[in-house]
Write a protein that holds these residues in place. Structure first.
Motif, mmCIF file in Angstrom:
data_model
loop_
_atom_site.group_PDB
_atom_site.id
_atom_site.type_symbol
_atom_site.label_atom_id
_atom_site.label_comp_id
_atom_site.label_asym_id
_atom_site.label_seq_id
_atom_site.Cartn_x
_atom_site.Cartn_y
_atom_site.Cartn_z
ATOM 1 N N ILE A 155 7.761 -6.547 6.804
ATOM 2 C CA ILE A 155 7.432 -5.458 5.871
ATOM 3 C C ILE A 155 6.592 -4.391 6.581
ATOM 4 O O ILE A 155 6.815 -3.182 6.412
ATOM 5 N N ALA A 156 5.645 -4.843 7.379
ATOM 6 C CA ALA A 156 4.767 -3.890 8.073
ATOM 7 C C ALA A 156 5.573 -2.982 9.006
ATOM 8 O O ALA A 156 5.306 -1.782 9.113
ATOM 9 N N ARG A 157 6.578 -3.557 9.660
ATOM 10 C CA ARG A 157 7.422 -2.745 10.563
ATOM 11 C C ARG A 157 8.172 -1.677 9.763
ATOM 12 O O ARG A 157 8.293 -0.529 10.202
ATOM 13 N N ILE A 158 8.656 -2.064 8.593
ATOM 14 C CA ILE A 158 9.381 -1.105 7.742
ATOM 15 C C ILE A 158 8.429 0.024 7.314
ATOM 16 O O ILE A 158 8.761 1.208 7.382
ATOM 17 N N VAL A 159 7.244 -0.388 6.899
ATOM 18 C CA VAL A 159 6.236 0.582 6.449
ATOM 19 C C VAL A 159 5.915 1.563 7.588
ATOM 20 O O VAL A 159 5.832 2.774 7.391
ATOM 21 N N GLU A 160 5.774 1.024 8.785
ATOM 22 C CA GLU A 160 5.489 1.877 9.948
ATOM 23 C C GLU A 160 6.671 2.813 10.236
ATOM 24 O O GLU A 160 6.490 4.013 10.459
ATOM 25 N N ASP A 161 7.867 2.256 10.207
ATOM 26 C CA ASP A 161 9.060 3.065 10.501
ATOM 27 C C ASP A 161 9.225 4.201 9.496
ATOM 28 O O ASP A 161 9.800 5.239 9.816
ATOM 29 N N CYS A 162 8.747 3.992 8.282
ATOM 30 C CA CYS A 162 8.870 5.036 7.247
ATOM 31 C C CYS A 162 7.740 6.052 7.332
ATOM 32 O O CYS A 162 7.641 6.938 6.485
ATOM 33 N N GLY A 163 6.882 5.891 8.308
ATOM 34 C CA GLY A 163 5.891 6.947 8.561
ATOM 35 C C GLY A 163 4.508 6.706 7.997
ATOM 36 O O GLY A 163 3.658 7.605 8.062
ATOM 37 N N ALA A 164 4.244 5.510 7.462
ATOM 38 C CA ALA A 164 2.888 5.254 6.942
ATOM 39 C C ALA A 164 1.881 5.399 8.087
ATOM 40 O O ALA A 164 2.195 5.142 9.248
ATOM 41 N N ASP A 165 0.681 5.812 7.734
ATOM 42 C CA ASP A 165 -0.328 6.095 8.758
ATOM 43 C C ASP A 165 -1.194 4.887 9.091
ATOM 44 O O ASP A 165 -1.817 4.848 10.148
ATOM 45 N N ALA A 166 -1.269 3.941 8.176
ATOM 46 C CA ALA A 166 -2.000 2.692 8.445
ATOM 47 C C ALA A 166 -1.580 1.684 7.386
ATOM 48 O O ALA A 166 -0.975 2.041 6.375
ATOM 49 N N LEU A 194 2.523 -3.822 15.497
ATOM 50 C CA LEU A 194 2.523 -2.419 15.054
ATOM 51 C C LEU A 194 1.760 -1.486 16.003
ATOM 52 O O LEU A 194 0.881 -1.930 16.737
ATOM 53 N N LYS A 195 2.122 -0.203 15.902
ATOM 54 C CA LYS A 195 1.351 0.804 16.638
ATOM 55 C C LYS A 195 0.311 1.443 15.722
ATOM 56 O O LYS A 195 -0.731 1.894 16.174
ATOM 57 N N ILE A 196 0.635 1.560 14.420
ATOM 58 C CA ILE A 196 -0.324 2.192 13.502
ATOM 59 C C ILE A 196 -1.517 1.263 13.283
ATOM 60 O O ILE A 196 -1.460 0.078 13.617
ATOM 61 N N GLN A 197 -2.561 1.843 12.706
ATOM 62 C CA GLN A 197 -3.785 1.069 12.554
ATOM 63 C C GLN A 197 -3.651 0.029 11.433
ATOM 64 O O GLN A 197 -2.966 0.259 10.441
#
Ligand SMILES: Cc1cc2nc3c(=O)[nH]c(=O)nc-3n(C[C@H](O)[C@H](O)[C@H](O)COP(=O)(O)O)c2cc1C
Length: 326
Positions: A155-166, A194-197
């Motif tokens: 889920i976190a990867r999807i959230v990151e891929d969709c542009g979430a900032d953290a 993840l790369k985002i915080q």
């Protein structure tokens, strides 16, 4: 955005969104003791769109209430996007999307933690909200729906891929509710992927727990929920611990009493006497939990109907406590 989380993460801990608790008075108190970022409680996207008066109360803020995240919940990507626009127009610093609430009413509406079972909908919601606003968007998830279906990393990867900032990870599954232990290894796994915080959440009850979570998971910031109930001083302790200072944060008896009175006054100003009275009883019980001989007072406070009566009893209880320590 990165700067908000990063700067705030270095300076202290975040106050979790807490329904019925993280209102403006409590956020200001937490901030005065070192909380470096706070969230509103979850706000219904449908309520925002229908312009329900009560929903807008949750957005009340002031200049000292910064940085502020407003948390919204809902199931429909377009409604969430519209709600995000409304919230952003109120001048908050970031928008957080609730994907962790296990309350029946919320999940029955397809929102909160049940989204953990619907990665496709998660993608559509995050994408729509990101497109709708210029301010940063964060997402708060759980480890998964059940212990047999842990999917925080996916889920976190999807959230990151969709542009979430953290992303915030409350390291419990939805079926755990608020019981059992938070499994911090889930936070570590998300951070690694993840790369985002990543903001870690779950079971920070003592200042040293915050340091331990940062060390064990490498998360970028920590968020405190129940550890702050009746104990906003935990933020002072965490700031001390993070700054390498001696941790000495618990207040003297008189300071505790003063805080309860101050909090009560702020709630009356914010909510009006009637509602504040109804809401504040639980705060008094939290503020006095674990104090010497609090059993009788807490039992009485639970029964008394009028707030003046409770405050009188509170003073009497603290007077006796002070005498005992002389
Ligand atoms: C009374 C209460 C209200 C909560 N309200 C919210 C909420 O509005 N939004 C949300 O994302 N989480 C909510 N939570 C979950 C907390 O934000 C947090 O994730 C959880 O309590 C785990 O952290 P803790 O172990 O530090 O308490 C709530 C928790 C409690 C106990």
């Amino acid at each position: 955005m990165m700067d908000i989380i990063k700067t705030a993460g270095h300076n202290g801990a975040f106050l979790a969104p807490l329904a019925g608790i993280s209102d403006l008075p409590f956020r200001l108190i937490a901030r005065s003791l070192g909380c470096s970022l706070a969230y509103t409680e979850m706000i219904s996207a449908n309520g925002l769109i229908r312009k329900t008066a009560k929903t807008y109360e949750y957005l009340k803020t002031c200049a000292d209430d910064r940085p502020l995240g407003a948390q919204i919940f809902g199931a429909d990507p377009e409604i969430m996007a519209e709600a995000a626009r409304i919230v952003a127009d109120h001048g908050v610093d970031l928008i957080d999307i609730n994907m962790g609430c296990p309350v029946r009413k919320v999940i029955k509406a397809g929102a909160g933690a049940i989204l953990m079972k619907d990665p496709d909908r998660i993608a559509r919601i995050v994408d729509a909200v990101k497109r709708a606003v210029k301010i940063p968007v964060t997402v708060k998830i759980r480890s998964g729906w059940t212990r047999g279906s842990i999917n925080a990393v996916e889920i976190a990867r999807i959230v990151e891929d969709c542009g979430a900032d953290a992303i915030t990870v409350h390291a419990r599954t939805a079926d755990q509710g608020y019981s059992g232990h938070a499994d911090w290894r889930i936070i570590a796994g998300v951070k690694k992927a993840l790369k985002i915080q990543v903001i870690g959440n779950g079971d920070i009850r003592q200042p040293q727990d915050a340091v331990r979570m940062l060390q064990e998971t490498s998360c970028d910031a920590v968020m405190v929920g129940r550890g702050s109930l009746g104990n906003p001083w935990i933020f002072k302790g965490i700031s001390q611990a993070l700054g390498g200072q001696t941790v000495n944060y618990l207040p003297e008896l008189n300071q505790r009493l003063k805080m309860i009175e101050n909090h009560w006054k702020m709630e009356v100003e914010f909510l009006g006497g009637k509602l504040a009275g109804k809401n504040f009883r639980k705060q008094i019980l939290w503020y006095t939990k674990g104090l010497d001989n609090s059993h009788r007072f807490r039992e009485l406070a639970g029964k008394l109907k009028d707030e003046d009566g409770i405050l009188n009893e509170l003073h009497e209880y603290f007077r006796l406590l002070n005498e005992d320590t002389k």
